[in-house]
Scaffold this active site. Structure first.
Site, mmCIF file in Angstrom:
data_model
loop_
_atom_site.group_PDB
_atom_site.id
_atom_site.type_symbol
_atom_site.label_atom_id
_atom_site.label_comp_id
_atom_site.label_asym_id
_atom_site.label_seq_id
_atom_site.Cartn_x
_atom_site.Cartn_y
_atom_site.Cartn_z
ATOM 1 N N GLU A 203 -12.441 -8.004 1.275
ATOM 2 C CA GLU A 203 -12.779 -9.321 0.718
ATOM 3 C C GLU A 203 -13.220 -10.317 1.801
ATOM 4 O O GLU A 203 -12.585 -10.464 2.831
ATOM 5 C CB GLU A 203 -11.593 -9.899 -0.076
ATOM 6 C CG GLU A 203 -10.255 -9.849 0.601
ATOM 7 C CD GLU A 203 -9.473 -8.609 0.255
ATOM 8 O OE1 GLU A 203 -10.086 -7.568 -0.057
ATOM 9 O OE2 GLU A 203 -8.238 -8.639 0.320
ATOM 10 N N LYS B 53 0.820 -1.219 0.000
ATOM 11 C CA LYS B 53 0.000 0.000 0.000
ATOM 12 C C LYS B 53 0.851 1.265 0.000
ATOM 13 O O LYS B 53 0.443 2.271 -0.543
ATOM 14 C CB LYS B 53 -0.969 -0.022 1.190
ATOM 15 C CG LYS B 53 -1.808 -1.305 1.264
ATOM 16 C CD LYS B 53 -2.361 -1.741 -0.089
ATOM 17 C CE LYS B 53 -2.796 -3.195 -0.099
ATOM 18 N NZ LYS B 53 -3.019 -3.723 -1.476
ATOM 19 N N ASN C 186 -8.160 -1.485 -1.717
ATOM 20 C CA ASN C 186 -7.798 -1.294 -0.307
ATOM 21 C C ASN C 186 -7.573 0.145 0.125
ATOM 22 O O ASN C 186 -6.752 0.402 1.024
ATOM 23 C CB ASN C 186 -6.531 -2.098 0.038
ATOM 24 C CG ASN C 186 -6.629 -3.526 -0.387
ATOM 25 O OD1 ASN C 186 -5.833 -3.989 -1.224
ATOM 26 N ND2 ASN C 186 -7.591 -4.251 0.151
HETATM 27 O O1 LIG Z 1 -1.122 -6.241 1.687
HETATM 28 C C1 LIG Z 1 -1.981 -6.424 0.827
HETATM 29 N N1 LIG Z 1 -1.652 -6.509 -0.451
HETATM 30 C C2 LIG Z 1 -0.268 -6.312 -0.822
HETATM 31 C C3 LIG Z 1 0.466 -7.575 -0.906
HETATM 32 C C4 LIG Z 1 1.776 -7.593 -0.694
HETATM 33 C C5 LIG Z 1 2.539 -8.827 -0.896
HETATM 34 O O2 LIG Z 1 2.016 -9.534 -2.014
HETATM 35 C C6 LIG Z 1 2.514 -8.845 -3.205
HETATM 36 C C7 LIG Z 1 3.856 -8.308 -2.782
HETATM 37 O O3 LIG Z 1 4.849 -9.042 -3.472
HETATM 38 C C8 LIG Z 1 3.942 -8.585 -1.309
HETATM 39 O O4 LIG Z 1 4.624 -9.778 -1.052
HETATM 40 C C9 LIG Z 1 -3.424 -6.599 1.191
HETATM 41 C C10 LIG Z 1 -3.742 -6.766 2.529
HETATM 42 C C11 LIG Z 1 -5.076 -6.931 2.900
HETATM 43 N N2 LIG Z 1 -5.384 -7.091 4.293
HETATM 44 O O5 LIG Z 1 -6.583 -7.193 4.651
HETATM 45 O O6 LIG Z 1 -4.420 -7.109 5.107
HETATM 46 C C12 LIG Z 1 -6.104 -6.940 1.955
HETATM 47 C C13 LIG Z 1 -5.776 -6.769 0.605
HETATM 48 O O7 LIG Z 1 -6.756 -6.742 -0.366
HETATM 49 C C14 LIG Z 1 -4.447 -6.582 0.216
HETATM 50 O O8 LIG Z 1 -4.197 -6.376 -1.117
HETATM 51 MG MG LIG Z 2 -6.016 -5.929 -2.188
#
Ligand SMILES: O=C(NC/C=C/[C@H]1OC[C@H](O)[C@@H]1O)c1cc([N+](=O)[O-])cc(O)c1O
Ligand SMILES: [Mg+2]
Length: 214
Positions: free
Chosen positions: A199, A144, A170
């Protein structure tokens, strides 16, 4: 050492989804995340908003930041017209390995190019490496705190054109305050917030759709 959650998600897809059928891959992942293990896919509720934005835009060239297991990659690619291309960037090799197999199971290899590496390094190479002129559509769903720097990088690299649509996941949860502040106050974008839920939960979240004005 047991399996990881992405590996268990992939196993569910290979066990329950029909090969070559993107809709069944999507449904299998949503069922897995609702009834077995939550995972950070954009999900079905926000996914429907993503679908409507992609369908309306009908993009020829699209970019996704943050592949994870390939759920939104499949959602986007299944809607793309023939001859169009979705480039998706993933930093984490273990996620990328799972996503490649999910995308292949859905039969979408000809529409998707998954590139492993940090978005900050790869974005400046888009033109030389992949012959991209500009993107019609960008889906932001990676770290983010990378949304804002990567958006500025896309501008600086001339990868956005008048009318390019950025859709950011997000923006409420986990939240992307710096990105929202910039994009909503910039005269170079026209933005709109689509209220939804995190989600597979009742927690508020939403998508920010921003049109680059050139
Ligand atoms: O961190 C999030 N997305 C980023 C992901 C980060 C990791 O995955 C891709 C990148 O290589 C890293 O390793 C996320 C977190 C939540 N959440 O509820 O914590 C919900 C979401 O839809 C999200 O996209
Ligand atoms: Mg997301």
């Amino acid at each position: 050492t047991g399996s990881t959650r992405p590996q268990r998600l992939l196993r569910a897809v290979q066990k329950k989804a029909t090969q070559g059928d993107p809709q069944s891959v999507i449904a299998t992942i949503d069922h897995f995340c609702r009834h077995s293990e939550w995972a950070m896919n954009v999900g079905d509720e926000k996914g429907s908003i993503l679908d409507s934005v992609v369908t309306e835009l009908n993009p020829s060239s699209a970019l996704e930041l943050g592949t994870y297991c390939g759920y939104s990659t499949v959602r986007i690619a299944r809607l793309l017209p023939p001859g169009s291309k979705l480039i998706t960037l993933e930093f984490n090799p273990a996620y990328a390995a799972v996503a490649r197999q999910v995308i292949a199971w859905a039969g979408l290899n000809d529409k998707v190019q998954l590139v492993e590496g940090p978005s900050g390094d790869l974005i400046p190479q888009m033109k030389e490496l992949f012959g991209v002129q500009t993107f019609d559509f960008v889906f932001l769903d990676h770290w983010k705190d990378r949304y804002l720097p990567d958006t500025k990088l896309l501008e600086e690299c001339g990868l956005l054109r008048k009318g390019t649509v950025l859709l950011a996941d997000n923006v409420i949860c986990p939240g992307t305050p710096e990105y929202l502040e910039y994009i909503r106050n910039s005269s170079r974008y026209e933005s709109r917030y689509f209220k939804s839920h995190l989600e597979y939960t009742k927690v508020e979240d939403g998508l920010e759709k921003s049109v680059f004005l050139g």
